[in-house]
Structures are given as structure tokens and as C-alpha cells.
Design a protein around this motif. Structure first.
Motif, PDB file in Angstrom:
ATOM      1  N   ARG A 211       0.810  -1.210   0.000  1.00 46.55           N
ATOM      2  CA  ARG A 211       0.000   0.000   0.000  1.00 46.55           C
ATOM      3  C   ARG A 211       0.852   1.271   0.000  1.00 46.55           C
ATOM      4  NH1 ARG A 211      -5.348  -0.919   0.944  1.00 46.55           N
ATOM      5  NH2 ARG A 211      -5.924  -3.016   1.611  1.00 46.55           N
TER       6      ARG A 211
ATOM      7  N   THR B  60      -4.659  -6.939   6.181  1.00 38.56           N
ATOM      8  CA  THR B  60      -5.175  -5.770   5.479  1.00 38.56           C
ATOM      9  C   THR B  60      -4.085  -4.718   5.270  1.00 38.56           C
ATOM     10  OG1 THR B  60      -7.244  -6.194   6.633  1.00 38.56           O
ATOM     11  CG2 THR B  60      -7.059  -4.083   5.518  1.00 38.56           C
TER      12      THR B  60
ATOM     13  N   CYS C 195      -9.627  -7.975  10.199  1.00 38.67           N
ATOM     14  CA  CYS C 195     -10.473  -6.824  10.547  1.00 38.67           C
ATOM     15  C   CYS C 195     -11.442  -7.185  11.668  1.00 38.67           C
ATOM     16  CB  CYS C 195     -11.268  -6.351   9.325  1.00 38.67           C
ATOM     17  SG  CYS C 195     -10.283  -5.428   8.149  1.00 38.67           S
TER      18      CYS C 195
ATOM     19  N   VAL D   4     -12.392   6.362  15.349  1.00 45.97           N
ATOM     20  CA  VAL D   4     -11.507   5.222  15.094  1.00 45.97           C
ATOM     21  C   VAL D   4     -11.075   5.308  13.643  1.00 45.97           C
ATOM     22  CG1 VAL D   4     -11.268   2.728  15.083  1.00 45.97           C
ATOM     23  CG2 VAL D   4     -12.819   3.809  16.719  1.00 45.97           C
ATOM     24  N   THR D   5      -9.785   5.457  13.434  1.00 41.66           N
ATOM     25  CA  THR D   5      -9.260   5.590  12.076  1.00 41.66           C
ATOM     26  C   THR D   5      -8.541   4.308  11.676  1.00 41.66           C
ATOM     27  OG1 THR D   5      -8.957   7.957  12.417  1.00 41.66           O
ATOM     28  CG2 THR D   5      -7.715   6.948  10.610  1.00 41.66           C
ATOM     29  N   PHE D   6      -9.018   3.684  10.604  1.00 42.12           N
ATOM     30  CA  PHE D   6      -8.288   2.553  10.002  1.00 42.12           C
ATOM     31  C   PHE D   6      -7.557   3.148   8.811  1.00 42.12           C
ATOM     32  CE2 PHE D   6     -10.846  -1.242  11.514  1.00 42.12           C
ATOM     33  CZ  PHE D   6     -11.860  -0.552  12.172  1.00 42.12           C
ATOM     34  N   GLN D   7      -6.245   3.178   8.882  1.00 44.25           N
ATOM     35  CA  GLN D   7      -5.506   3.819   7.802  1.00 44.25           C
ATOM     36  C   GLN D   7      -4.626   2.807   7.091  1.00 44.25           C
ATOM     37  OE1 GLN D   7      -3.681   7.589   8.837  1.00 44.25           O
ATOM     38  NE2 GLN D   7      -2.074   7.279   7.311  1.00 44.25           N
ATOM     39  N   ALA D   8      -4.818   2.705   5.764  1.00 44.50           N
ATOM     40  CA  ALA D   8      -4.005   1.798   4.956  1.00 44.50           C
ATOM     41  C   ALA D   8      -3.284   2.638   3.917  1.00 44.50           C
ATOM     42  CB  ALA D   8      -4.883   0.757   4.279  1.00 44.50           C
TER      43      ALA D   8
ATOM     44  N   SER E 232      -3.177   8.518   1.882  1.00 38.54           N
ATOM     45  CA  SER E 232      -4.032   9.114   0.850  1.00 38.54           C
ATOM     46  C   SER E 232      -3.517  10.483   0.457  1.00 38.54           C
ATOM     47  CB  SER E 232      -5.460   9.250   1.368  1.00 38.54           C
ATOM     48  OG  SER E 232      -6.035   7.985   1.560  1.00 38.54           O
TER      49      SER E 232
ATOM     50  N   GLU F 261     -17.122   6.310   7.735  1.00 40.73           N
ATOM     51  CA  GLU F 261     -16.743   7.087   6.556  1.00 40.73           C
ATOM     52  C   GLU F 261     -15.649   6.357   5.778  1.00 40.73           C
ATOM     53  OE1 GLU F 261     -15.651  11.482   7.166  1.00 40.73           O
ATOM     54  OE2 GLU F 261     -13.718  10.462   6.962  1.00 40.73           O
TER      55      GLU F 261
ATOM     56  N   ALA G 133     -12.821   6.738   2.711  1.00 41.37           N
ATOM     57  CA  ALA G 133     -12.149   7.820   1.981  1.00 41.37           C
ATOM     58  C   ALA G 133     -10.855   7.348   1.348  1.00 41.37           C
ATOM     59  CB  ALA G 133     -11.849   8.984   2.921  1.00 41.37           C
TER      60      ALA G 133
ATOM     61  N   VAL H 112     -15.684  -3.385   6.475  1.00 44.21           N
ATOM     62  CA  VAL H 112     -14.401  -2.681   6.470  1.00 44.21           C
ATOM     63  C   VAL H 112     -13.410  -3.450   5.598  1.00 44.21           C
ATOM     64  CG1 VAL H 112     -12.438  -1.990   7.914  1.00 44.21           C
ATOM     65  CG2 VAL H 112     -14.771  -1.638   8.742  1.00 44.21           C
TER      66      VAL H 112
ATOM     67  N   PHE I 250     -11.344  -2.310   2.069  1.00 43.84           N
ATOM     68  CA  PHE I 250      -9.886  -2.350   1.888  1.00 43.84           C
ATOM     69  C   PHE I 250      -9.499  -3.291   0.744  1.00 43.84           C
ATOM     70  CE2 PHE I 250      -9.527  -0.665   6.347  1.00 43.84           C
ATOM     71  CZ  PHE I 250      -8.867   0.496   5.997  1.00 43.84           C
TER      72      PHE I 250
ATOM     73  N   ALA J 287      -6.284   3.807   1.468  1.00 41.06           N
ATOM     74  CA  ALA J 287      -7.698   3.926   1.829  1.00 41.06           C
ATOM     75  C   ALA J 287      -7.805   4.143   3.331  1.00 41.06           C
ATOM     76  CB  ALA J 287      -8.453   2.665   1.441  1.00 41.06           C
ATOM     77  N   THR J 288      -8.816   4.890   3.730  1.00 42.29           N
ATOM     78  CA  THR J 288      -9.021   5.129   5.158  1.00 42.29           C
ATOM     79  C   THR J 288     -10.483   4.906   5.506  1.00 42.29           C
ATOM     80  OG1 THR J 288      -7.298   6.806   5.089  1.00 42.29           O
ATOM     81  CG2 THR J 288      -8.690   6.791   7.026  1.00 42.29           C
ATOM     82  N   VAL J 289     -10.716   4.219   6.601  1.00 45.47           N
ATOM     83  CA  VAL J 289     -12.068   4.027   7.121  1.00 45.47           C
ATOM     84  C   VAL J 289     -12.103   4.681   8.486  1.00 45.47           C
ATOM     85  CG1 VAL J 289     -13.730   2.317   7.963  1.00 45.47           C
ATOM     86  CG2 VAL J 289     -12.383   1.843   5.887  1.00 45.47           C
ATOM     87  N   THR J 290     -13.112   5.511   8.712  1.00 44.75           N
ATOM     88  CA  THR J 290     -13.192   6.161  10.019  1.00 44.75           C
ATOM     89  C   THR J 290     -14.546   5.925  10.665  1.00 44.75           C
ATOM     90  OG1 THR J 290     -11.771   7.881   9.098  1.00 44.75           O
ATOM     91  CG2 THR J 290     -12.735   8.299  11.261  1.00 44.75           C
ATOM     92  N   PHE J 291     -14.526   5.487  11.902  1.00 44.85           N
ATOM     93  CA  PHE J 291     -15.745   5.366  12.701  1.00 44.85           C
ATOM     94  C   PHE J 291     -15.895   6.669  13.484  1.00 44.85           C
ATOM     95  CE2 PHE J 291     -15.934   0.437  13.432  1.00 44.85           C
ATOM     96  CZ  PHE J 291     -15.781   0.229  12.068  1.00 44.85           C
TER      97      PHE J 291
END
Lengths: 705, 188
Positions: A79, A212, A247, A270-274, A277, B105, B107, B142, B146, B153-157
Motif C-alpha cells: 500500500r 489488510t 479486521c 476510530v481511524t483505520f488507515q491503509a 491518501s 466514513e 475515503a 471494512v 480495503f 484507503a481510510t475508514v473512520t468510525f
């Protein structure tokens, strides 16, 4: 008793006990966190059952940690993330400094990261000319006054609004009022340009997802979102133990963290960052980077240690701090190095060294509550015992601890020399000498010793009169019901016999829990082996092991299997061990209403928390018409077995400081008496409240006259 | 009467100090979103991404209310300042968790994250069909996102406004991120 190390700790405890209003503020914060957790769990489907799932996930992921690290790194790189596997803090810091220099960075905005605290990255960054700003408000406050976190989740919980206002007056030059809302407006204005202009954003990660290639960051403030989205360079420093497989595993952690910490269902953000960006489109688009630093710093070694590998299951929720009785009085600056609280003891030992851990390890009084609240069901008290034991190789156990670990020898002697021993216990001069020489506080009202112990009485009486028994019981007396109150032991035996149980008194030694509490695991194992050997034949013949002492029930059923590596005999003994009233609960049918119209406050000893929480005893009293109300603060009473008998800060003084709110609770409740099954909690509560304390069986005996 | 799942979401979101607006149609939601902006005293509004079919009606609703609407196709050189200047951010979550009051979200450009982070007020617009029951059910969604985005890519709760209790455990909203959050639910 010259021991400068204890002198330092004692002085810190004395200061913390005197420090108001900080001490009350800390107590209230911890209590609120405990209470919120409890009510959140009542609303959560399955309640505390999620702990089992969390433990399973952590154990699975730790068992293949090396593979998961590889998979995580591969996916991160796919990534576009830059990855460093740092063997220690120096390597991590070197990488960050080099990167900052290459980018010509001047400012770094950080969101909360305990891992960066662990390696103390801020100082070298500042020395290299970078301005480093903590953006978590709690961290920012302590950064401004050069302190370490007081608590994992609430780093500045010890600061008052007045103190914080002063900090921001100094920082901004503005006239900041001593009011939380006004301070917050200033903080928003202060932080926004920092977020907007930082060259580097630095975060930790609560979780890494191997399959992931994503990191997960939780904040209630949203500061991690800002520092990971605005600056061109993002750096994440995380411990390798945070990596889970999927996940779904990560989502379980997201549930476990906030509900354990503060009773919140999820953390606000809660940020899931891959990968990283872009920000915006087309022209002016800057290259943006993310760097993931995966820190080892002793973790791989920890994983190989059969006792300490359990610490890697920690998810850093801080719940153990919230429930720890002594942490709740002294806080993280006394009870901690960088990692505070109960789990801070093994973690400090493993990443910052045994010596530093040993400096505050005696604050653990082995009530065991941290184990019961931990979302990963980590046996923290056992690891702390291990730290104390290793530490004792260079800093021998204080005499009083050695005396108390061998309490049965003292009890035997007291019993043999009674009534002289009892006269001596009531003699001021003798108690003064005993305090000076042995270290037992002279103000404690110690129980008398009886020449005719329960063992002798039962031997004289001969075999159990019950024929064709409904159940067969091997009675385990421990110290109190044998040497101090054989009446209690007899009452228990006779009660069981009335219910149709045959009762025998097997050869036994005291349960030996103080060996765990004070940190002599070799001694604890020896005792465990001995009792298992002595009790095993009875278990094989179908006898139930029943005891009136909650700590003995806990020790036999919970501690022995752990101490003896799940030895099948130890497990068999554990399975057959039941606390007296839990055992009696299913057997009693028609009872009289001796206690009708009477109202009692019930105290749950800590070691009874995982053994039915006193439900059996309360049902026993209620069946007899009593009104019973649990009076509790959600933590220990402070006595913690023999801890509160000791003279000094690490004993009587701290035990009373812990107990005060509970004493108040009992006094304010208006109950006529306190009922508890623990002999030692009873002494503490009686002295602390001035209210009569009963063991349930003794209460019945007195009521019947 | 709102459905069970909408009721559960509403109760939880309001506990988190968020505001919930139930609308029968997309058109009504567009009007409501514009009203929220006006009631917040907003001049500048920024918009992010929305679920299919929502972007056009919501943005034109905001436009026709006379608001200055910008985004989401900001030039890299104007951000983050252009988003920070806005009074309200309006966007649509990919899905929403009722149990925890969480807007999720998705993004692939950080512009979308900032629309829900920098302005003082955030409005999230979504359809009832995008509600799921529990946090635990969110994992596969989620993961799927991905998997569909093999690079960044970003997923935010997001569960209500930005909160801190770092001074004397007193809860304060909006110190770092939004102080006020609105969820506009389209029940159709």
C-alpha cells in the motif's frame, strides 16, 4: 531494616496520601471509570463475556506473531507505506531523526502514543531542533510541565483546572480563567494552527491488521485524525504486539478498549488507515508519505518467557489502573515508571529493567482485581509476583514479608503458647517490640490464638457422625478457622453435617497465598504441591473440598493450577474446591427466620469476586429473613490479606487510605452490622468503621443465643 | 413511527450528544441539511462524498439556500485551509452502526476526512438502509472496502462530536474536532 529503596517509596506514598484534593480527584476519576464500565457491561449483550473472545484473539495472534509481522509488513508495503522493524528505541529514534532531517521538518504534532513514551522519543527530537507538540490535551498538559503520564488513559487526571489554567496562561500569554470551558476555548485556538502547520504528524496505533495492512488509531478528541491527515509526513510508532490477524479481530479490540477503560461503547473516532491518501486534487499536490515503525524493544524476548509473555496480551485500556486499590491512592507517578499501574510492573521490568520495576512493585497488594477486570484476562498479579521474586535476588524480602509468608509457623507458635501469646498480643510493650522487630503495626487488633485448634477438636471428637451422607466434604481450614477461631471451623463442620454431609479434616497446610502476594513463587509452588498431594486422595474418593476462607478457596481453585502449570492433580483439586456458602447454597431447604427484620451491610472480599461474589453467603442470610445490602467502592478494602497488618506506609497507612471511602460507605449506610467471610477484611472493617463485623455463621450462632 | 433500528441509532446518537433528524425523502433531507447550516449561522459550507444518489440533491439543496458551498474537488494547493475556513462540513457515511451511534466514513482522499474533522459543525446524511445493528457486524464491510482499494484507503468510525475530559474529567465537546454533529436519516 535499613533499606533506602523502601525509604524512597515510603516517602512518596506518604506524600501522595497527604495530597488533597489530588487524591480525591484521582479516587473519583477511577471510581467513575469503574462504575461506567459496569453499567456499560450491563447493557452490552453477553456482558463481560467479550473478555474470553479478546483473550482468544490475543493468544492466537501472539502464537503466530512472527508470521503476522511478516504479513503486516508485506501488506503495508503493497500500500506504499515505508516500514521499519526497530529492534529497540535507539533504532526507532534514529530513523525518525534522519527522516525529519531529510524533510527539513521543523514541527511535529503528535497524538497520544504510549509506545513513543516508552522509548522517550520527544527529548532526542527536541535536541535535534524539532518542535514537538503533544495534541492530546492530557498529554499536552503534562508535556508543558515536564511530567510523565499519571494514568494510561487520563494522563493529567491529577491536575486541577486551576493548575491547567496557569499552564496555558504561561504558554499563551492570554488571561485564561480557571474554568474548564474557558480553558478549552483557549486550547482549541492554541492547537488549530499546530495541526494546520505541522511538518510531521506522529501517532501510535492501537491495532495493526496483518491481512489488510492497516493501522487503527482510536481517539476521543479526533487529534489522531488531524495529525495523520494534514502533515505531508505521517509516522506511526507501534509495538509489534498490537498486530492482529483480521479486521474482525480489530473490531473486537475496538469494543474492548473503550468499554474497559471508561465504559464507552466505541471511542469517538476510530481511524483505520491503509497507506497514505493524497490531500486534494491536481495542481499543488504534494507527495505524502507514511512511515510505520514497528518496535520490538524486548517484546520478542518477553514472548519466550512462560510467565511474562502474558503481558503481551495487554491492549492498553488502563482498566487495571482504574480498579487497583493502591494506584487509586498514590497514582502513576508513585505507582509507575513510564508504564503505570499493575500492568506497568511487568512491562517496566521487561522494557525498562527489573530494578525500576522493583522500585514500585511492592505497591501491588495482590488483591487480584486487575485480573478480574482485564479485557484480555491477563494474570497480572502472578506476573507481579514474578517481578517481586526476581527482584528479591538482589533486594531481599523485608523481614516482615518473610514473617508473613510463613504465617502458619507464627500461628502454630501462637497457638501452642496460648494464652501467654494472647496476653502478649494485648501488651503494649510487647506490641511495640513486635512492631520494631517484626514489623506488625501495634495498633492492629490481632485475633487471639487458641490452644485447642479445630484440627485437635475434630480429632478428639472422632469420625463424622453422618452415615449415608448426601455429600462428602474434606474441610480446608486455612489459618483463621483452625488456629484463631476453631469455633467458626466447628460451626461450619456442624452446619455441613446437619445438611447431611460427612465431614473429614484432611491433613493440610495453610493455602500459602502470601507467598504469591509478597513474591516468593518457589515457596508458593512448594505449598501448592504439598496441599495438592495431601488433598488429591480425598478428591479421588469423591470428597468436595470446602473452605470458609475466600482467599483459600481462590488459592486452591485459581492459583494452584497456574502455579503448577495445569498439573492434572492440581486441576482436579481446583475443580472440587468450593467456598462454604456456595457449597451450602444448593443444599439448604427449610430454614428458620432467625434474622428477620435485621439489616446488614455485606463486604465482598476481592478473592471472592471470581467465586460467586458472595452470592452464596448473601442468599444464606436472606433465606433467614435478613435484609442484605452490598456496600462497596468497586475495589479492595485495603487489607489485602496480611498487607494491612504491617506497620508503615506499605501496610497500615496505605491500607487505611484505601479503606476510607469504604468505611464511609458502611457508616453512611446505617446498617446494624457488617457481614463478611474474610477474617482479615473483617479486622480492617471493624477497626475502620467502629461497626460490629460478623462472619455469617457466627452471626447465626449469636442470633440463636 | 421510525423503525426499530432507526430508534436504536437515534437513542444512542443522542446519548453521545449528537442531533438526529428523521426525514421521509431525499428532498426533505436536502432541505433539512440546509436548514441546519443556516441555523448554525454558517456562511461557508464544505461537502464531501455521499452514498449513491445523495450528492446531487444535497448539494443543490445547500446551494439554493444561498450558502457558499465548496468541495469536494479541492485543489491540493487550497487545502487544508479551504476546509478549515468552513463553518459546516456535510458528507455521507458509507454505513452506520445503530448500537454504537457510529457513522462510518470511507475515503481515498484526505479531503473527505477533513470535511468531517475541521469545521465546527458536521452533518452526516444517510439512508435508513445503510444502518447495521452492531459494531461486530462492521468487520466484513471494512475488510471489503480495503480489498476493493488495494492501495491507500481510510475508514473512520465517527460516534458523535469530538470530546475530551482531560481536565478534571469534565466532558467538553469540540476542543479538537467538531463541537456539534448532526445525523440526517432518510427513512424512505
Amino acid at each position: 531494616m535499613a533499606n533506602t529503596r523502601y525509604d524512597t517509596l515510603n516517602a512518596k506514598i506518604a506524600t501522595a496520601i497527604e495530597e488533597r484534593p489530588q487524591r480525591d480527584q484521582l479516587y473519583n476519576a477511577m471510581k467513575r471509570a469503574r462504575d461506567s464500565r459496569r453499567s456499560a457491561l450491563e447493557a452490552l449483550p453477553g456482558g463481560a463475556g467479550f473478555r474470553k473472545e479478546v483473550r482468544q484473539i490475543k493468544l492466537r495472534c501472539q502464537s503466530k506473531a512472527d508470521d503476522l509481522v511478516d504479513q503486516f509488513v508485506q501488506n503495508l508495503e503493497k500500500r506504499g507505506a515505508n516500514v521499519l522493524l526497530a529492534k529497540d528505541g535507539a533504532e526507532a529514534i534514529g530513523y525518525v531523526l534522519k527522516l525529519a532531517a531529510e524533510k527539513g521538518a521543523r514541527t511535529c504534532a503528535k497524538s497520544k502514543s504510549l509506545t513513543t513514551e516508552e522509548i522517550e522519543i520527544n527529548h532526542p527530537m527536541e535536541d535535534a531542533g524539532l518542535e514537538v507538540i503533544e495534541t492530546d490535551l492530557g498529554e499536552l498538559i503534562i508535556q508543558k510541565v515536564h511530567e510523565k503520564p499519571f494514568h494510561l488513559v487520563f494522563p493529567a487526571v491529577h491536575k486541577t483546572a486551576v493548575q491547567v489554567a496557569e499552564i496555558f496562561r504561561r504558554e499563551t500569554g492570554e488571561d485564561v480563567p480557571n474554568d474548564v470551558n474557558e480553558i478549552m476555548k483557549v486550547v482549541r485556538r492554541y492547537l488549530r494552527p499546530i495541526f494546520m502547520n505541522a511538518d510531521i504528524g506522529m501517532t501510535g496505533a492501537n491495532v495493526g491488521i496483518a491481512d489488510t495492512g492497516a493501522i487503527v488509531i482510536e481517539t476521543n478528541e479526533g487529534n489522531a485524525r488531524l495529525v495523520s491527515s494534514i502533515p505531508d509526513v505521517h509516522i506511526c510508532v507501534m509495538g509489534r504486539e498490537k498486530i492482529v490477524e483480521t479486521c474482525d479481530d480489530a473490531v473486537m479490540m475496538l469494543l474492548a478498549h473503550p468499554i474497559s477503560a471508561v465504559g464507552q461503547h466505541t471511542t469517538t473516532y476510530v481511524t483505520f488507515q491503509a497507506g497514505r491518501s493524497p490531500l486534494g486534487y491536481g495542481e499543488g499536490r504534494e507527495p505524502r508519505e507514511t512511515h510505520i515503525v514497528i518496535l520490538d524493544n524486548g517484546r520478542t524476548e518477553m514472548a519466550k518467557d512462560p510467565l511474562f509473555s502474558d503481558a503481551l496480551n495487554c491492549i492498553r485500556c488502563g482498566a487495571c489502573m482504574n480498579i487497583c486499590p493502591t494506584y487509586g491512592v498514590v497514582g502513576g507517578h508513585t505507582f509507575g515508571h513510564i508504564y503505570p499501574g499493575p500492568i506497568g510492573i511487568p512491562w517496566t521490568s521487561e522494557v525498562h529493567g527489573l530494578e525500576l520495576a522493583g522500585d514500585f512493585a511492592p505497591l501491588c497488594i495482590s488483591c487480584g482485581l486487575c485480573k478480574e477486570i482485564c479485557p484480555a484476562e491477563i494474570d497480572i498479579p502472578m506476573m507481579i509476583a514474578g517481578v517481586k521474586e526476581r527482584d528479591a535476588e538482589t533486594h531481599p524480602h523485608p523481614r516482615v514479608n518473610r514473617f508473613l509468608m510463613d504465617a502458619e509457623r507464627g500461628a502454630k507458635m501462637g497457638s501452642m503458647t496460648a494464652p501467654f501469646s494472647n496476653w502478649a498480643m494485648r501488651n503494649g510493650a510487647f506490641r511495640y517490640v513486635m512492631e520494631k522487630v517484626v514489623g506488625i503495626d501495634r495498633r492492629r487488633d490481632l485475633p487471639v490464638f487458641r490452644r485447642k485448634t479445630l484440627e485437635k477438636r475434630l480429632k478428639r471428637r472422632g469420625p463424622s457422625p453422618v452415615k449415608d451422607p448426601k455429600r462428602k466434604v474434606a474441610f480446608f481450614a486455612d489459618i483463621f478457622a483452625n488456629y484463631n477461631s476453631p469455633e467458626l471451623g466447628m460451626a461450619a463442620v456442624e452446619h455441613l453435617e446437619r445438611l447431611g454431609c460427612e465431614v473429614v479434616y484432611p491433613e493440610q497446610v495453610a493455602s500459602g497465598y502470601p507467598f504469591i502476594g509478597y513474591g516468593d513463587l518457589a515457596g508458593a509452588r512448594k505449598t501448592a504441591r504439598k496441599n495438592v498431594l495431601l488433598l488429591k486422595p480425598w478428591v479421588e474418593k469423591g470428597y468436595h473440598i470446602v473452605t470458609t476462607e475466600p482467599t483459600a478457596a481462590y488459592c486452591l481453585s485459581k492459583s494452584y493450577p497456574k502455579l503448577l502449570d495445569d498439573d492434572p492433580d492440581a486441576v482436579a483439586v481446583a475443580k472440587q474446591t468450593t467456598e462454604f456458602f456456595e457449597f451450602v447454597d444448593g443444599l439448604e431447604e427449610d430454614v428458620d427466620t432467625t434474622l428477620a427484620g435485621r439489616r446488614f451491610g455485606f463486604h465482598i472480599p476481592c478473592h471472592q469476586r471470581p467465586l460467586g461474589e458472595g452470592g452464596g453467603a448473601m442468599a444464606f442470610l436472606r433465606r433467614r429473613g435478613a435484609e442484605v445490602e452490598v456496600i462497596e467502592t468497586g475495589t479492595c478494602c485495603g487489607m489485602a490479606g496480611t498487607f494491612g497488618l504491617k506497620a508503615g506506609q506499605l501496610g497500615y497507612e496505605l491500607a487505611n487510605a484505601v479503606g476510607e471511602p469504604l468505611f464511609d460507605g458502611f457508616r453512611e449506610s446505617g446498617v446494624e452490622a457488617i457481614v463478611t467471610e474474610s477474617s482479615v477484611c473483617g479486622i480492617h472493617l471493624g477497626e475502620g468503621t467502629g461497626i460490629q463485623v460478623w462472619h455469617p455463621l457466627m452471626l447465626i450462632a449469636a442470633a440463636k443465643g | 413511527m421510525p423503525s426499530d433500528i432507526v430508534t436504536r441509532f437515534k437513542e444512542k446518537y443522542e446519548i453521545l450528544a449528537g442531533h438526529v433528524h428523521l426525514c421521509a425523502t431525499v428532498e426533505e433531507a436536502a432541505v433539512r441539511a440546509a436548514e441546519i447550516c443556516s441555523e448554525s449561522g454558517a456562511e461557508h459550507v464544505v461537502v464531501g462524498e455521499f452514498a449513491d444518489g445523495l450528492a446531487e440533491p444535497i448539494v443543490s439543496g445547500l446551494d439554493s439556500a444561498g450558502l457558499d458551498v465548496a468541495g469536494p474537488d479541492f485543489k491540493a494547493s487550497e487545502v487544508p485551509a479551504a476546509i478549515d475556513r468552513a463553518d459546516v462540513g456535510v458528507s455521507g457515511p458509507a454505513f452506520v452502526i445503530a448500537e454504537s451511534g457510529t457513522l462510518v466514513e470511507f475515503a481515498t482522499n484526505d479531503v473527505f476526512r477533513l470535511v468531517s474533522t475541521l469545521p465546527r459543525v458536521h452533518v452526516g446524511v444517510f439512508r435508513e438502509q445503510d444502518l447495521i445493528d452492531t459494531l461486530k457486524e462492521s468487520g466484513p464491510r471494512v475488510k471489503a472496502y480495503f480489498d476493493a482499494n488495494s492501495e491507500n484507503a481510510t475508514v473512520t468510525f465517527i460516534s458523535g462530536p469530538s470530546r475530551t475530559a482531560d481536565i478534571e474529567m469534565k466532558l467538553t465537546l469540540g476542543v479538537h474536532g467538531p463541537e456539534v454533529t448532526h445525523a440526517v436519516v432518510i427513512e424512505a
